[in-house]
Design an enzyme around this catalytic site. Structure first.
Site, PDB file in Angstrom:
ATOM      1  CG  ASN A  28      55.088  29.029  41.496  1.00 52.67           C
ATOM      2  OD1 ASN A  28      55.549  30.080  41.946  1.00 52.67           O
ATOM      3  ND2 ASN A  28      55.318  28.627  40.254  1.00 52.67           N
ATOM      4  NE  ARG A  98      50.422  37.316  36.693  1.00 53.85           N
ATOM      5  CZ  ARG A  98      49.603  37.888  35.839  1.00 53.85           C
ATOM      6  NH1 ARG A  98      49.914  39.034  35.288  1.00 53.85           N
ATOM      7  NH2 ARG A  98      48.476  37.330  35.514  1.00 53.85           N
ATOM      8  NE  ARG A 127      53.392  36.231  34.109  1.00 56.32           N
ATOM      9  CZ  ARG A 127      54.108  35.659  35.065  1.00 56.32           C
ATOM     10  NH1 ARG A 127      55.303  36.089  35.325  1.00 56.32           N
ATOM     11  NH2 ARG A 127      53.622  34.668  35.769  1.00 56.32           N
ATOM     12  CB  ILE A 340      52.058  28.930  29.045  1.00 51.67           C
ATOM     13  CG1 ILE A 340      51.885  27.409  29.052  1.00 51.67           C
ATOM     14  CG2 ILE A 340      51.294  29.601  30.188  1.00 51.67           C
ATOM     15  CD1 ILE A 340      50.515  26.871  29.247  1.00 51.67           C
TER      16      ILE A 340
END
Ligand code: EPU
Length: 431
Positions: A28, A98, A127, A340
């Protein structure tokens, strides 16, 4: 089925693993940096790039845009966007991960136009991308759609700096608008943004190449629009993957007598280590390593803890699934509250089928009563992090397990079976 299968020999709760694991570069962190290549007028070199499927997808996506990407050696790539021809993100590849959406900011800011499909990724929740769309509109982007793709065009070909309040602190949106702000006209102020270490890492590298970004790692970030940056040969070295390190820390707590986890950034994992130490795991925390040693007491002597996932520096949602395996083995009742994402307890029924005592109270909450004896099973990993959690469960369990859908694990963890075999695990990849 998605990808290979892992055949895993369970350790029946015994702590037989031993050795060293070297943590790789962070997925990430490197994905936004690869997208940042559009901010540079010269060739950009990245080191410590993990050999994972999402990096391969990002390379494919860049190639579709006419960008020259070269693998220079082990874990080292160069990216040169001088030859870039397109601004439309290829649909099939974008839908596979994503993070493809991070390209939208730099492409729009540099070329005044971008089009992209709704990005894909793990099946961990809805999302949406409203934070991105609202932000682009505020910076002067006009949004339309051709039915399959969002098309964003900057008025007069250029984005304008402005103040954007994020309705929630999205990690990739924060990165996207930092990059957009570098090439926009004037000053961009981002408020209520995410504070994950990967964001600070991005800002630090861009600043080292001439950008003027302040506040990364805090809820407010300011970016002076200054135009294209120059690396002047300064390489980006990918920061260590805190989620890989945290996952191995949990695995080591449950299955290793002695495990050294090297080349990591322990301070990024305080939310996890505080709990594991309190639970009774003997962990030495160094400047860049964790050492679990003398870990001979049975897992049932560990005390359970509750988990409430939170944006950084809180408990990471990406560690929630592996940590839940710990809770199936430690003593006591634990509540797991995933705040989340909507679908990140998607592995709980698999654990129940292995023998875990879990009650699901809805999409966001479950209680785990430990300790439970887990039995090996044939399972399908549902996403990256839950897939790895099932691997840990299989190692703890009695008997053999087959974990299918290893593509998801390969998206984020390099050579998982090699790393586990090197510390004594009985694991084999079936193609
Ligand atoms: N959200 C919206 N609207 C938006 C954007 C996000 O409602 O426009 C919501 C999401 O649906 C979610 C919440 O905001 O409920 C937070 O999502 P965020 O945007 O922060 O997640 P992300 O940027 O898509 C990154 C990581 C994830 C990690 C999350 C949270 C990357 C490439 N991905 O995703 O990593 O779980 O932040 O920390 O950085 C993984 O590596 O397995 C992974 C899923």
């Amino acid at each position: 089925m998605n990808g290979d299968t892992l055949k895993i020999q369970g350790l029946s709760g015994e702590k037989k693993l031993k050795g060293e694991i070297v943590i790789g570069g962070a997925k990430n962190a490197v994905l936004p940096l690869m997208a940042a290549s559009f901010l540079f007028s010269d060739e950009f070199v990245l080191e410590n790039v993990p050999d994972i499927e999402d990096v391969k997808r990002m390379c494919e996506l860049l190639a579709e845009l006419g960008v020259t990407t070269k693998k220079l050696g082990d874990h080292e790539y160069s990216i040169d966007t001088a030859s870039a021809t397109g601004t439309a993100l290829e649909s099939e590849i974008s839908k596979k991960f994503r993070a493809s959406i991070i390209l939208s900011g730099p492409l729009l800011a540099r070329f005044g136009k971008v089009s992209f499909p709704h990005p894909g990724g793990c099946v961990i929740g809805a999302r949406p991308i409203d934070v991105f769309i609202e932000g682009f509109e505020k910076m002067g982007g006009e949004i339309s759609t051709d039915g399959k793709n969002y098309i964003v065009t900057a008025k007069n070909g250029k984005l304008s700096g402005t103040e954007i309040f994020f309705k929630l602190p999205s990690v990739t949106a924060t990165e996207t608008f930092i990059m957009a702000g570098v090439l926009a006209e004037g000053k961009t102020v981002l408020r209520n943004v995410a504070m994950e270490p990967e964001i600070e890492d991005l800002a630090n590298y861009l600043n080292s190449c001439g950008a003027k970004i302040t506040g990364a790692g805090t809820p407010t970030i300011e970016i002076e629009g200054i135009g294209m940056l120059v690396t002047s040969g300064k390489k980006y070295v990918t920061m260590p993957d805190r989620i890989e390190a945290g996952s191995f820390l949990i695995l080591g707590s449950l299955c290793a007598e002695d495990l050294l986890i090297k080349k990591c950034e322990p301070k990024h994992l305080d939310a996890l280590t505080v709990e594991l130490v309190r639970a009774g795991v003997p962990i030495e925390i160094g400047a860049d390593y964790f050492h679990i040693k003398g870990n001979l007491a049975p897992n049932s002597s560990f005390k359970s803890f509750n988990i409430k996932t939170h944006e950084y520096p809180g408990f990471p949602t990406d560690i929630q699934a592996p940590a839940s395996i710990f809770l199936t083995q430690s003593s006591g009742d634990a509540e797991v509250f995933e705040t989340i994402f909507e679908n990140r307890l998607n592995y709980a029924n698999d654990l129940v089928s292995m023998g875990a005592d879990i009650k699901l109270w809805g999409a966001h909450t479950m209680t785990i009563k430990g300790p439970a004896i887990l039995k090996g099973k044939e399972l399908y990993g549902p996403d990256i992090r839950a897939g790895l959690a099932l691997v840990i469960a299989a190692l703890v369990a009695k008997g053999e397990s087959l974990i299918h859908n290893v593509y998801y694990i390969d998206r984020g963890y390099e050579n998982i079976e090699g790393k586990l075999r090197s510390i004594g695990a009985g694991i084999e990849r079936l193609q």
